[in-house]
Design a protein around this motif. Structure first.
Motif, PDB file in Angstrom:
ATOM      1  N   ILE A  98     -47.037  87.583 127.232  1.00  0.00           N
ATOM      2  CA  ILE A  98     -46.136  86.571 127.923  1.00  0.00           C
ATOM      3  C   ILE A  98     -46.334  86.564 129.505  1.00  0.00           C
ATOM      4  O   ILE A  98     -46.037  87.805 130.168  1.00  0.00           O
ATOM      5  N   TRP A 117     -44.247  92.886 128.068  1.00  0.00           N
ATOM      6  CA  TRP A 117     -44.651  91.472 128.058  1.00  0.00           C
ATOM      7  C   TRP A 117     -45.430  90.930 126.668  1.00  0.00           C
ATOM      8  O   TRP A 117     -45.875  89.888 126.732  1.00  0.00           O
ATOM      9  N   LEU A 154     -40.043  80.293 125.008  1.00  0.00           N
ATOM     10  CA  LEU A 154     -40.472  80.536 126.432  1.00  0.00           C
ATOM     11  C   LEU A 154     -39.739  79.773 127.575  1.00  0.00           C
ATOM     12  O   LEU A 154     -39.278  78.668 127.319  1.00  0.00           O
ATOM     13  N   GLU A 212     -43.223  79.933 131.891  1.00  0.00           N
ATOM     14  CA  GLU A 212     -43.991  81.043 131.217  1.00  0.00           C
ATOM     15  C   GLU A 212     -45.150  80.403 130.257  1.00  0.00           C
ATOM     16  O   GLU A 212     -44.908  79.344 129.751  1.00  0.00           O
ATOM     17  N   ALA A 264     -47.786  81.904 127.222  1.00  0.00           N
ATOM     18  CA  ALA A 264     -48.311  82.957 126.108  1.00  0.00           C
ATOM     19  C   ALA A 264     -49.608  82.908 125.504  1.00  0.00           C
ATOM     20  O   ALA A 264     -49.516  82.517 124.190  1.00  0.00           O
TER      21      ALA A 264
END
Length: 834
Positions: free
Chosen positions: A55, A101, A136, A140, A142
């Motif tokens: 992330i 993360w 998220l 953000e 991912a």
């Protein structure tokens, strides 16, 4: 990421006092588990994949990307929402990973052996990504990428929230302790690895040379694609072996080598030695195996005069050789006057071609202290009549002992051309911060799970090269493409003596700063690999099918374990005394040369060895090999789901899209079914597997490197020297038009002809695998490109993808599934071309 437990982990100095107990208890727990479940058979194929995500936080204003340390928060929210949708057919399970993360996701229910379940894989991967994105923040993302490319380059501003560089856990110069997952296991792992090795971890990766790379300013002009290696070679990074280079060149340079054709110039693989059995004593025609020094084994096949055995000398027990099959042999008689074994060239072959189907009930050499009352010497003489004898005319001839130049380490020949600028890193997060794609299969029984462990170990470097996706780290382009060696060095907990740097005669002295007497073998045993590396021993025991199988149940047929396998001798002895076969005993005893890295308060002697496996798993789960063999866990209540024998495939790199990840996942699953159903055999020597692992790291390895691979996939018949011409495999029978109406849409592990299997559906031919008696398999493998491995080579190697497609046809795969599988199989060969 292994065993996760809620509790308070002990600091290293305290946990050292419990290391010995945990190691012993782990062996007891394994034996208890094996006795409970060893006869478990008939499980269906269940399997699943693991996808890892990172992330990241996008700072549009400052045009920066940072780590978002919200993985724990995101994971908990996702798992809570999954509970609201547990009634649905498809779901997800969210698991913590090393980095704060990072997050791992698996399907909530396993896939089955039906071909239409192959269609579920990509759907579920898309579902996981969709659900993760809904949690998220606005800034953000991912993506499924192997690494965060800027890890260790942004200083104190590399994460959200910010973390200070350094800290008591890692003591790193590049990253802060705050980026480690808050679960106590992860920080404890990092600290204990550093403290056990008495130093920070040392990761040095060759830097990629571009036209104006400043680190290469004083180097000569580039020559060809790989400069010092030329256009026909690939640079080889010897991960895990950089201590000597670091001492000579510091952190910013690393010694590399080149791969050209059949030999890697950087170094010859560390292998066993070969020994000629030649007992020059009247009436003696061979020598008994020993299960331990001076403990004669009377129920296993035995080496005759003229045989070649493979093994290595035991450093702390002079005069004894430990063989690749787990047994022991003395080099000479107790008084040293009669030699038994003679070291010969690695190129030597056995001169005794007798079919080896007798047990060890034979008149062999005995010193007075070795005499076995269990052996009837008259019976032995009868059994040996007209079988073997020494030629008395040749008694004066000495065995040909040849010093093999291939065993010489070439490190001292390295020149300045092989010292290259390196990207240096010093913390576990650089390795365990990498994301990957893993698959776990449930096998029909223990035998099948062990067989698949061996087969997939051969595929591990091939698939790693094919999925390579780690070309950059710490903000710099690497001259490698894979994560494996990075992780291997990031968790290397070996002491200097275990890495071969130093030995200490005063290791028992408590005043010695390097003394750690509580460690396994006091931290002085030479260990050739990090605990994150390729496997060191095949584990399939095989069986003997023939006219005389008496006394063969303890024989190891595998001749491919040709690299040293360090074992904990006490663990091996306990396992053998408990009736565990030599191949499996060797594997478990090899795992237990390692110390447990995390021990929790209140969970040492309090753990019940008869019903729990916590201590076994604490060592098993921190031996991160390319393939992991997993016994069934204990069922803590009747409501717990049944879980059988499993094999985990761990080497593949993560891909950017769900289509790519699904394609590689499905391919490996189908390949396991091909191997089992078509009765195939992928074995090659482990030294070649290790060479393949080194080559797989090279830049553009999937396109430019060659890998050792088996040229004929059929298990051999008696006397076949590797060309695979004496056994008509299941695949060949189907290709020749034999009836396939018995097949179904189930991806069965016993689809072979009924006349060719035992009562448990196991092929008789596989039981004789991996090697036929009296056969020399040096012709059974050769170098191939990945394109040849996948698509076929010449008229003798069909290729793995054609085999997979033939299997799908054999199972009468439905049209819709077949259409999607064809897309996957069409995509995979294209990846080796970029």
């Amino acid at each position: 990421m292994g065993l996760l437990k809620v509790g308070v982990p002990q600091p290293w100095d305290k946990s050292k006092d419990n290391l010995h107990y945990v190691r012993q208890a782990g062996i007891r727990q394994f034996i208890s588990t094996l006795n409970r479940v060893k006869n478990l058979r008939g499980d269906e194929l269940l399997w699943g994949d693991e996808v890892e995500y990172g992330i990241f936080h996008l700072d549009h204003k400052n045009k920066k990307i940072r780590l978002s340390l919200r993985a724990d928060e995101v994971m908990k929210e996702l798992n809570e929402k999954e509970k609201l949708h547990c009634h649905r057919v498809e779901g997800c399970n969210w698991i913590p990973e090393y980095g704060a993360w990072m997050i791992e996701a698996t399907p909530s229910r396993p896939y089955t052996g039906y071909t239409n379940d192959l269609m579920r894989v990509e759907r579920n991967m898309r579902l996981r990504r969709k659900r993760l994105l809904t949690i998220l923040g606005e800034d953000e993302v991912a993506p499924t990428v192997s690494v965060f490319p800027l890890l260790g380059t942004l200083g104190n501003d590399g994460s959200v929230p910010p973390t200070q560089i350094g800290g008591p856990v890692t003591q790193s110069e590049y990253i802060g302790d705050g980026i480690i997952n808050p679960h106590p296991r992860f920080a404890t792992l990092s600290a204990n690895i550093r403290q056990r090795r008495k130093d920070k971890v040392n990761i040095q990766i060759p830097l990629y040379r571009d036209v104006h790379t400043p680190e290469f300013k004083n180097y000569p002009p580039m020559n060809g694609v790989n400069d010092c290696c030329g256009v026909d070679g690939q640079r080889v990074w010897r991960y895990g072996k950089g201590d000597a280079s670091r001492i000579m060149n510091g952190n910013d340079y690393v010694t590399v080598g080149c791969s050209k054709s059949s030999q890697d110039e950087v170094a010859v693989p560390i292998t066993h030695k070969k020994w000629l059995v030649a007992v020059k004593s009247p009436g003696c025609r061979g020598i008994f195996y020993r299960s331990a020094p001076n403990v004669i084994v009377a129920d296993a096949d035995w080496p005759r005069n003229g045989d070649i055995v493979i093994g290595s000398e035991i450093p702390n027990i002079p005069g004894w050789v430990r063989l690749q099959n787990g047994y022991y042999l003395p080099i000479a008689s107790e008084d040293g006057k009669i030699p038994f074994l003679h070291e010969v060239s690695l190129k030597s072959h056995a001169s005794n071609t007798e079919k080896r189907n007798l047990g060890s009930a034979t008149p062999l050499f005995y010193g007075n202290s070795m005499a076995s009352p269990e052996v009837d010497r008259a019976l032995l003489a009868d059994l040996l009549d007209d079988k073997l004898s020494l030629n008395d005319d040749d008694d004066d001839d000495e065995p040909v002992v040849v010093a093999d130049s291939a065993t010489t380490d070439n490190d001292n020949k390295q020149g300045a051309d092989n010292v290259r600028p390196a990207v240096h890193m010093d913390a576990m997060a650089f390795g365990m911060g990498c994301c990957c794609l893993q698959i776990t299969f449930q096998a029909k029984d223990m035998d099948e799970s062990r067989f698949m462990f061996d087969q997939l170990a051969v595929m591990a470097p091939i698939m790693m090269a094919l999925t390579a996706s780690t070309p950059v780290l710490r903000g710099k382009l690497l001259d490698t493409d894979c994560r494996w060696g990075i992780i291997s060095e990031s968790v290397d907990c070996r002491t200097p003596a275990e890495r071969g740097m130093t030995t200490h005669d005063d290791d028992d002295d408590p005043n010695n700063e390097t003394s750690q007497p509580q460690l396994a073998a006091k931290g002085q045993r030479r260990i050739y690999k990090s605990r994150y590396d390729s496997i060191s021993t095949f584990i399939y025991q095989g069986a003997y099918i023939g006219n005389n199988s008496a006394g063969m149940e303890n024989r190891i047929l595998n001749t491919y374990n040709d690299i040293p396998v360090e074992i904990d001798e006490d663990s091996y002895r306990l396992l053998r005394e408990a009736g565990v076969d030599p191949a499996l005993s060797q594997h478990i005893a090899h795992l237990f040369i390692r110390d447990p890295l995390v021990i929790f308060d209140g969970a040492v002697e309090e753990v019940d060895d008869q019903t729990q496996t916590e201590h076994f798993e604490s060592i098993q789960s921190t031996n991160w090999q390319t393939v992991r063999w997993k016994p069934p866990p204990p069922r803590l209540s009747p409501n717990c789901p049944h879980i059988g024998w499993r094999t985990e495939f761990r080497s593949m790199e993560i891909q950017l899209t769900d289509f790519e990840n699904s394609a590689f996942t499905v391919f490996i699953v189908l390949l396991t079914r091909v191997i089992i159903s078509f009765d195939l055999n992928l074995y090659i020597p482990l030294s070649r597997v290790d060479q393949n692992m080194q080559r797989a790291h090279s830049r553009d390895a999937a396109k430019r490197s060659k890998f050792f691979f088996r040229r004929h996939l059929a298990p051999l018949e008696e006397g076949d020297d590797g060309y695979g011409v004496k056994y008509n495999s299941m695949f060949a029978r189907i290709s020749n038009g034999h009836d396939t109406t018995s097949s179904s849409m189930v991806m069965s592990s016993h689809a072979a002809d009924s006349d060719n299997v035992d009562e448990n559906g196991v092929s008789h031919q596989r039981k004789k695998a991996p090697v036929a008696p009296s056969s020399n398999e040096e012709n059974s493998y050769e170098e191939m490109t990945i394109a040849e491995i996948m698509n076929g080579k010449g008229d003798y190697f069909p290729g793995l993808i054609p085999l997979v497609l033939a299997y799908l046809e054999y199972t009468n795969c439905d049209d819709l599934t077949m259409e999607q599988m064809m897309k996957y199989m069409d995509f995979i060969p294209k990846t080796n071309g970029g």
